[in-house]
Design a protein around this motif. Structure first.
Motif, PDB file in Angstrom:
ATOM      1  N   LEU A 170      29.138 -25.214-101.621  1.00  0.00           N
ATOM      2  CA  LEU A 170      27.794 -24.669-101.825  1.00  0.00           C
ATOM      3  C   LEU A 170      27.515 -24.482-103.317  1.00  0.00           C
ATOM      4  CD1 LEU A 170      27.234 -21.406-102.598  1.00  0.00           C
ATOM      5  CD2 LEU A 170      28.338 -21.079-100.391  1.00  0.00           C
ATOM      6  N   GLN A 171      28.554 -24.154-104.104  1.00  0.00           N
ATOM      7  CA  GLN A 171      28.349 -24.021-105.548  1.00  0.00           C
ATOM      8  C   GLN A 171      27.945 -25.362-106.161  1.00  0.00           C
ATOM      9  OE1 GLN A 171      32.030 -22.333-106.944  1.00  0.00           O
ATOM     10  NE2 GLN A 171      31.541 -20.284-106.216  1.00  0.00           N
ATOM     11  N   ILE A 172      28.673 -26.421-105.788  1.00  0.00           N
ATOM     12  CA  ILE A 172      28.359 -27.749-106.322  1.00  0.00           C
ATOM     13  C   ILE A 172      26.977 -28.207-105.829  1.00  0.00           C
ATOM     14  CG2 ILE A 172      29.063 -30.175-106.346  1.00  0.00           C
ATOM     15  CD1 ILE A 172      30.943 -28.330-107.894  1.00  0.00           C
ATOM     16  N   ALA A 173      26.737 -28.065-104.524  1.00  0.00           N
ATOM     17  CA  ALA A 173      25.462 -28.520-103.956  1.00  0.00           C
ATOM     18  C   ALA A 173      24.283 -27.769-104.552  1.00  0.00           C
ATOM     19  CB  ALA A 173      25.486 -28.359-102.435  1.00  0.00           C
ATOM     20  N   SER A 174      24.438 -26.464-104.782  1.00  0.00           N
ATOM     21  CA  SER A 174      23.328 -25.691-105.333  1.00  0.00           C
ATOM     22  C   SER A 174      23.038 -26.105-106.771  1.00  0.00           C
ATOM     23  CB  SER A 174      23.615 -24.188-105.252  1.00  0.00           C
ATOM     24  OG  SER A 174      24.702 -23.816-106.081  1.00  0.00           O
ATOM     25  N   ILE A 175      24.060 -26.392-107.549  1.00  0.00           N
ATOM     26  CA  ILE A 175      23.853 -26.852-108.933  1.00  0.00           C
ATOM     27  C   ILE A 175      23.125 -28.187-108.934  1.00  0.00           C
ATOM     28  CG2 ILE A 175      25.083 -27.744-110.965  1.00  0.00           C
ATOM     29  CD1 ILE A 175      27.151 -25.472-110.446  1.00  0.00           C
ATOM     30  N   LEU A 176      23.530 -29.101-108.049  1.00  0.00           N
ATOM     31  CA  LEU A 176      22.862 -30.405-107.981  1.00  0.00           C
ATOM     32  C   LEU A 176      21.419 -30.268-107.504  1.00  0.00           C
ATOM     33  CD1 LEU A 176      25.763 -32.568-106.484  1.00  0.00           C
ATOM     34  CD2 LEU A 176      25.015 -32.451-108.873  1.00  0.00           C
ATOM     35  N   GLN A 177      21.176 -29.334-106.581  1.00  0.00           N
ATOM     36  CA  GLN A 177      19.813 -29.138-106.104  1.00  0.00           C
ATOM     37  C   GLN A 177      18.939 -28.455-107.152  1.00  0.00           C
ATOM     38  OE1 GLN A 177      19.402 -27.516-102.103  1.00  0.00           O
ATOM     39  NE2 GLN A 177      21.233 -28.602-101.401  1.00  0.00           N
ATOM     40  N   MET A 178      19.502 -27.494-107.877  1.00  0.00           N
ATOM     41  CA  MET A 178      18.713 -26.784-108.887  1.00  0.00           C
ATOM     42  C   MET A 178      18.366 -27.680-110.082  1.00  0.00           C
ATOM     43  SD  MET A 178      20.230 -22.893-109.148  1.00  0.00           S
ATOM     44  CE  MET A 178      21.945 -23.372-109.389  1.00  0.00           C
ATOM     45  N   LYS A 179      19.335 -28.471-110.512  1.00  0.00           N
ATOM     46  CA  LYS A 179      19.177 -29.244-111.740  1.00  0.00           C
ATOM     47  C   LYS A 179      18.730 -30.679-111.502  1.00  0.00           C
ATOM     48  CE  LYS A 179      22.681 -26.652-114.363  1.00  0.00           C
ATOM     49  NZ  LYS A 179      21.775 -26.201-115.462  1.00  0.00           N
ATOM     50  N   GLY A 180      18.852 -31.151-110.267  1.00  0.00           N
ATOM     51  CA  GLY A 180      18.699 -32.573-110.014  1.00  0.00           C
ATOM     52  C   GLY A 180      20.045 -33.236-110.235  1.00  0.00           C
ATOM     53  N   GLU A 181      20.292 -34.340-109.540  1.00  0.00           N
ATOM     54  CA  GLU A 181      21.646 -34.896-109.552  1.00  0.00           C
ATOM     55  C   GLU A 181      22.106 -35.351-110.930  1.00  0.00           C
ATOM     56  OE1 GLU A 181      23.479 -37.011-106.407  1.00  0.00           O
ATOM     57  OE2 GLU A 181      21.687 -36.855-105.162  1.00  0.00           O
ATOM     58  N   GLU A 182      21.270 -36.046-111.674  1.00  0.00           N
ATOM     59  CA  GLU A 182      21.717 -36.566-112.972  1.00  0.00           C
ATOM     60  C   GLU A 182      22.117 -35.433-113.909  1.00  0.00           C
ATOM     61  OE1 GLU A 182      20.096 -39.374-116.650  1.00  0.00           O
ATOM     62  OE2 GLU A 182      19.044 -39.386-114.716  1.00  0.00           O
ATOM     63  N   ARG A 183      21.235 -34.448-114.072  1.00  0.00           N
ATOM     64  CA  ARG A 183      21.550 -33.316-114.935  1.00  0.00           C
ATOM     65  C   ARG A 183      22.678 -32.474-114.340  1.00  0.00           C
ATOM     66  NH1 ARG A 183      17.447 -29.572-115.127  1.00  0.00           N
ATOM     67  NH2 ARG A 183      18.613 -28.506-116.781  1.00  0.00           N
ATOM     68  N   GLY A 184      22.695 -32.382-113.020  1.00  0.00           N
ATOM     69  CA  GLY A 184      23.719 -31.591-112.362  1.00  0.00           C
ATOM     70  C   GLY A 184      25.117 -32.123-112.601  1.00  0.00           C
ATOM     71  N   TRP A 185      25.291 -33.432-112.483  1.00  0.00           N
ATOM     72  CA  TRP A 185      26.613 -34.012-112.727  1.00  0.00           C
ATOM     73  C   TRP A 185      27.007 -33.889-114.198  1.00  0.00           C
ATOM     74  CZ3 TRP A 185      29.901 -34.243-109.162  1.00  0.00           C
ATOM     75  CH2 TRP A 185      29.561 -34.586-107.848  1.00  0.00           C
ATOM     76  N   ARG A 186      26.035 -34.014-115.099  1.00  0.00           N
ATOM     77  CA  ARG A 186      26.352 -33.812-116.523  1.00  0.00           C
ATOM     78  C   ARG A 186      26.834 -32.382-116.762  1.00  0.00           C
ATOM     79  NH1 ARG A 186      21.531 -36.759-117.858  1.00  0.00           N
ATOM     80  NH2 ARG A 186      20.528 -34.806-118.504  1.00  0.00           N
ATOM     81  N   TYR A 187      26.165 -31.430-116.106  1.00  0.00           N
ATOM     82  CA  TYR A 187      26.581 -30.037-116.243  1.00  0.00           C
ATOM     83  C   TYR A 187      28.004 -29.848-115.706  1.00  0.00           C
ATOM     84  CZ  TYR A 187      27.338 -25.158-115.336  1.00  0.00           C
ATOM     85  OH  TYR A 187      27.921 -23.913-115.305  1.00  0.00           O
ATOM     86  N   LEU A 188      28.293 -30.364-114.512  1.00  0.00           N
ATOM     87  CA  LEU A 188      29.607 -30.169-113.903  1.00  0.00           C
ATOM     88  C   LEU A 188      30.717 -30.803-114.741  1.00  0.00           C
ATOM     89  CD1 LEU A 188      28.611 -30.727-110.170  1.00  0.00           C
ATOM     90  CD2 LEU A 188      29.354 -28.568-111.207  1.00  0.00           C
ATOM     91  N   GLU A 189      30.429 -31.943-115.355  1.00  0.00           N
ATOM     92  CA  GLU A 189      31.427 -32.572-116.218  1.00  0.00           C
ATOM     93  C   GLU A 189      31.647 -31.743-117.480  1.00  0.00           C
ATOM     94  OE1 GLU A 189      29.724 -36.473-116.553  1.00  0.00           O
ATOM     95  OE2 GLU A 189      30.976 -37.249-114.913  1.00  0.00           O
ATOM     96  N   ALA A 190      30.588 -31.126-117.993  1.00  0.00           N
ATOM     97  CA  ALA A 190      30.751 -30.242-119.152  1.00  0.00           C
ATOM     98  C   ALA A 190      31.522 -28.984-118.766  1.00  0.00           C
ATOM     99  CB  ALA A 190      29.383 -29.880-119.726  1.00  0.00           C
ATOM    100  N   LEU A 191      31.201 -28.426-117.597  1.00  0.00           N
ATOM    101  CA  LEU A 191      31.899 -27.229-117.134  1.00  0.00           C
ATOM    102  C   LEU A 191      33.382 -27.506-116.908  1.00  0.00           C
ATOM    103  CD1 LEU A 191      31.775 -24.284-116.102  1.00  0.00           C
ATOM    104  CD2 LEU A 191      31.246 -25.205-113.832  1.00  0.00           C
ATOM    105  N   ASP A 192      33.694 -28.693-116.455  1.00  0.00           N
ATOM    106  CA  ASP A 192      35.086 -29.050-116.174  1.00  0.00           C
ATOM    107  C   ASP A 192      35.982 -28.844-117.394  1.00  0.00           C
ATOM    108  OD1 ASP A 192      37.146 -30.415-114.409  1.00  0.00           O
ATOM    109  OD2 ASP A 192      37.101 -31.805-116.110  1.00  0.00           O
TER     110      ASP A 192
END
Length: 334
Positions: A170-192
């Motif tokens: 739900l954390q990953i899905a909510s980030i992708l839904q809030m930011k949109g997938e392209e921005r969401g994946w960029r965020y998750l890679e930065a957070l990693d």
């Protein structure tokens, strides 16, 4: 409580699939272990003539088990399991339509149009932040997902693995839904870059932060509240972007060999006694009739809980689950 909208643990004993006794059912659940124990104890008090065997698995592990057993399911009821997993067409095909007593107390948006499941409870994302670690390492109090990108938090953040944890997904899905997938994946890679570990359970990141192993554990609100009550030096932070959330659903298996007692158990899940238990343990309860406990409010949970919740698209989360997890595993899993 505003009316809205983890490793395997075995309680009870399995019987061989071919052995059936009246008054005995098997229930699969992904409720947290302490929640499951409290709810099961209440059910046993109210239904003393039914022997309830219960298997508790984390959300992802239970999904895998149910699919593996689909040709010969070993349980009668699925109880307190993520809606995102429940609406998988392969799972829906295993469920039988049933309208339990009291179903009118659950708003229509929290139940299946074909009566295959209904959701009484839910949980939402929150950070467990160790105050002592922040002070010792001169770290600022994070208030948002964006704050966790700050270089100072490198190696100080732990999150659940979304492949095994419903909280993690739900954390990953909510980030992708809030930011949109392209921005969401960029965020998750930065957070990693700041993530020390991805942990299998949704509660363990909070426990690790509470123990002082890390500054921040991305977890869920109830675990933070419980750990605060137990005296751990943590602050519960609901991210300012909004809290991703998941509903927990219950359904009757078509394959149940004791549907009479399985239905009685499902009816009990909407009883006044059951609802009273939910309000003691859950930050999201879809059934009216209870009040948010004072310790929830004291820990920082707003009484208007809807004001901090992300408006989740559960169908999107379910439809895209395999694709999102495959992408996460390819890019980020360690």
């Amino acid at each position: 409580m505003v009316c809205l909208f983890a490793a395997a643990g075995m309680m009870g004993v399995f019987l061989p699939a071919t052995v059936v006794h009246a008054g005995e059912i098997t229930v699969y659940t992904s409720y947290e272990e302490d929640e499951a124990a409290a709810f099961l104890a209440a059910a046993r008090r109210d239904l003393p003539d039914i022997k309830v065997n219960m298997l508790r698995l984390s959300t992802g592990d239970l999904h895998a088990r149910m699919l593996a057993e689909s040709a010969n399911p070993r349980h009668d009821v699925i109880w307190g399991w993520a809606v995102t997993n429940m609406v998988d067409p392969r799972i829906l095909n295993m469920l039988e339509s049933y309208q339990p007593q009291g179903i009118e107390k659950v708003p229509a948006r929290f139940r299946d149009a074909k009566n295959r499941w209904f959701a009484t409870t839910g949980y939402m994302a929150a950070f467990c932040v160790n105050n002592e670690v922040l002070k010792r390492r001169n770290l600022p109090m994070p208030t948002s997902w964006e704050d966790l990108l700050k270089p100072k938090f490198k190696g100080e953040v732990v999150m659940p693995n979304p492949a095994s944890s419903g909280t993690g997904y739900l954390q990953i899905a909510s980030i992708l839904q809030m930011k949109g997938e392209e921005r969401g994946w960029r965020y998750l890679e930065a957070l990693d870059k700041n993530i020390a570990q991805y942990i299998k359970s949704g509660s363990r990141p909070c426990n690790a932060a509470s123990a002082g192993e890390f500054a921040v554990g991305a977890s869920f609100a109830l675990r933070a509240i419980k750990n605060i009550d137990e005296g751990f030096p943590i602050t519960m932070v609901i991210p300012s972007e909004g809290a991703g959330n998941e509903l927990e659903a219950t359904g009757l298996m078509k394959s149940s060999r004791n549907k009479k007692d399985a239905k009685r158990f499902i009816d009990w899940a909407l009883s006044a006694n059951a609802v009273n238990e939910y309000y003691k343990w859950k930050e999201i309860v879809t059934v009216s009739g209870g009040t948010m406990p004072k310790n929830f409010v004291a820990a920082g949970l707003p009484e208007d809980i809807g004001s901090v919740m992300v408006d989740m698209d559960f169908d999107w989360s379910a439809t895209n689950r395999d694709r999102i997890l495959n992408t996460w595993q390819q890019r980020l899993e360690r």
